[in-house]
Design a protein around this motif. Structure first.
Motif, PDB file in Angstrom:
ATOM      1  N   MET A 108       0.827  -1.207   0.000  1.00 38.00           N
ATOM      2  CA  MET A 108       0.000   0.000   0.000  1.00 38.00           C
ATOM      3  C   MET A 108       0.864   1.260   0.000  1.00 38.00           C
ATOM      4  O   MET A 108       0.510   2.259  -0.616  1.00 38.00           O
ATOM      5  CB  MET A 108      -0.943   0.007   1.209  1.00 38.00           C
ATOM      6  CG  MET A 108      -1.988  -1.094   1.178  1.00 38.00           C
ATOM      7  SD  MET A 108      -2.998  -1.091  -0.311  1.00 38.00           S
ATOM      8  CE  MET A 108      -3.982   0.365  -0.038  1.00 38.00           C
ATOM      9  N   LYS A 109       1.996   1.190   0.659  1.00 42.72           N
ATOM     10  CA  LYS A 109       2.879   2.350   0.748  1.00 42.72           C
ATOM     11  C   LYS A 109       3.661   2.576  -0.551  1.00 42.72           C
ATOM     12  O   LYS A 109       3.868   3.713  -0.970  1.00 42.72           O
ATOM     13  CB  LYS A 109       3.845   2.166   1.920  1.00 42.72           C
ATOM     14  CG  LYS A 109       4.725   3.355   2.184  1.00 42.72           C
ATOM     15  CD  LYS A 109       5.569   3.124   3.422  1.00 42.72           C
ATOM     16  CE  LYS A 109       6.452   4.320   3.713  1.00 42.72           C
ATOM     17  NZ  LYS A 109       7.280   4.106   4.903  1.00 42.72           N
ATOM     18  N   THR A 113       5.313   3.041  -6.959  1.00 39.26           N
ATOM     19  CA  THR A 113       6.713   3.288  -7.297  1.00 39.26           C
ATOM     20  C   THR A 113       7.095   2.486  -8.540  1.00 39.26           C
ATOM     21  O   THR A 113       6.493   1.460  -8.855  1.00 39.26           O
ATOM     22  CB  THR A 113       7.647   2.911  -6.133  1.00 39.26           C
ATOM     23  OG1 THR A 113       7.538   1.510  -5.889  1.00 39.26           O
ATOM     24  CG2 THR A 113       7.306   3.707  -4.870  1.00 39.26           C
ATOM     25  N   ARG A 114       8.120   2.938  -9.209  1.00 39.59           N
ATOM     26  CA  ARG A 114       8.555   2.293 -10.447  1.00 39.59           C
ATOM     27  C   ARG A 114       9.003   0.833 -10.239  1.00 39.59           C
ATOM     28  O   ARG A 114       8.621  -0.028 -11.038  1.00 39.59           O
ATOM     29  CB  ARG A 114       9.660   3.132 -11.076  1.00 39.59           C
ATOM     30  CG  ARG A 114      10.118   2.607 -12.418  1.00 39.59           C
ATOM     31  CD  ARG A 114      11.162   3.550 -13.027  1.00 39.59           C
ATOM     32  NE  ARG A 114      11.737   2.981 -14.204  1.00 39.59           N
ATOM     33  CZ  ARG A 114      11.293   3.214 -15.428  1.00 39.59           C
ATOM     34  NH1 ARG A 114      10.256   4.000 -15.614  1.00 39.59           N
ATOM     35  NH2 ARG A 114      11.882   2.662 -16.463  1.00 39.59           N
ATOM     36  N   VAL A 119       7.963  -4.949 -11.313  1.00 43.69           N
ATOM     37  CA  VAL A 119       7.808  -6.343 -10.883  1.00 43.69           C
ATOM     38  C   VAL A 119       6.492  -6.900 -11.403  1.00 43.69           C
ATOM     39  O   VAL A 119       6.439  -8.010 -11.959  1.00 43.69           O
ATOM     40  CB  VAL A 119       7.888  -6.456  -9.339  1.00 43.69           C
ATOM     41  CG1 VAL A 119       7.378  -7.796  -8.858  1.00 43.69           C
ATOM     42  CG2 VAL A 119       9.310  -6.230  -8.863  1.00 43.69           C
ATOM     43  N   PHE A 120       5.406  -6.154 -11.251  1.00 45.14           N
ATOM     44  CA  PHE A 120       4.113  -6.639 -11.724  1.00 45.14           C
ATOM     45  C   PHE A 120       4.051  -6.718 -13.242  1.00 45.14           C
ATOM     46  O   PHE A 120       3.395  -7.616 -13.790  1.00 45.14           O
ATOM     47  CB  PHE A 120       2.981  -5.787 -11.159  1.00 45.14           C
ATOM     48  CG  PHE A 120       2.657  -6.155  -9.747  1.00 45.14           C
ATOM     49  CD1 PHE A 120       1.929  -7.291  -9.456  1.00 45.14           C
ATOM     50  CD2 PHE A 120       3.113  -5.383  -8.696  1.00 45.14           C
ATOM     51  CE1 PHE A 120       1.649  -7.656  -8.155  1.00 45.14           C
ATOM     52  CE2 PHE A 120       2.843  -5.734  -7.383  1.00 45.14           C
ATOM     53  CZ  PHE A 120       2.104  -6.876  -7.112  1.00 45.14           C
ATOM     54  N   ALA A 121       4.726  -5.826 -13.921  1.00 40.91           N
ATOM     55  CA  ALA A 121       4.788  -5.906 -15.383  1.00 40.91           C
ATOM     56  C   ALA A 121       5.524  -7.170 -15.821  1.00 40.91           C
ATOM     57  O   ALA A 121       5.177  -7.787 -16.829  1.00 40.91           O
ATOM     58  CB  ALA A 121       5.473  -4.671 -15.960  1.00 40.91           C
TER      59      ALA A 121
END
Length: 191
Positions: A108-109, A113-114, A119-121
């Protein structure tokens, strides 16, 4: 000893099974059929079919049924097989529970951020690959037969597969309706 092996196996699957239940199917199949030989390919195919028909997530349902079948096939009785179900299910869920508790606040924090977006990409294509592997895993002789063994069942199965993929993917027919249509067609054509 088999209970510890069962726990470790499904804990690993739960830890590395990105993409949800369908993404886990290829991992479950590899571990329970190919590596440990707890189940046969036909038993695993039946477990996947049962897991899809019962309510709940397919990965958890598969773990429950695999745990039961593995312990039963090892020669233990009904109460121990039920314990095997509980062991496999708990082991599969535990990594996700631990990871979600640990990373929920940090995510959540830092979610915008890039590095986190990167990572999710990177995970998205891996998830698609796991889902494709699960699909290919189920395209076997137990589900489709073969052109030499039973040509009628093979061609009808391929036609139903293609019609269902087209119906849900392009015509946007409700998947539950497509399952009912395919079941009815299978009953008429393969009985």
């Amino acid at each position: 000893m088999i209970f510890l092996d069962l726990f470790i196996t499904f804990f690993k699957i739960g830890l590395f099974g990105f993409g949800g239940g369908y993404g886990m199917l290829s991992l479950i199949q590899h571990e329970t059929v190919e590596r440990t030989h707890w189940l046969s390919t036909a038993e695993f195919t039946d477990i996947v079919a049962i897991s899809q028909m019962t309510p709940g997530p397919i990965g958890i349902n598969s773990a429950t049924y695999c745990g039961y079948t593995a312990i039963h096939n090892a020669g233990y009785g009904e109460p121990m097989a039920v314990l095997g179900s509980a062991t496999a299910t708990l082991a599969l869920v535990l990594p996700s529970l631990i990871l979600m508790i640990l990373i929920s606040r940090m995510f959540m924090k830092y979610m915008n951020t890039r590095p986190v977006r990167s990572v999710f990409a990177g995970l998205r294509p891996a998830v698609v690959g796991l889902l494709a592997a699960a699909t290919l895993l189920l395209c076997n002789a137990e589900n489709f037969s073969t052109p030499t063994e039973n040509p009628w069942q093979f061609f009808i199965s391929v036609a139903l597969f293609a019609a269902t993929a087209y119906g849900t993917g392009y015509l946007k027919i409700n998947p539950i309706r497509m399952i009912c249509y395919a079941a009815f067609a299978g009953l008429l054509l393969l009985y």
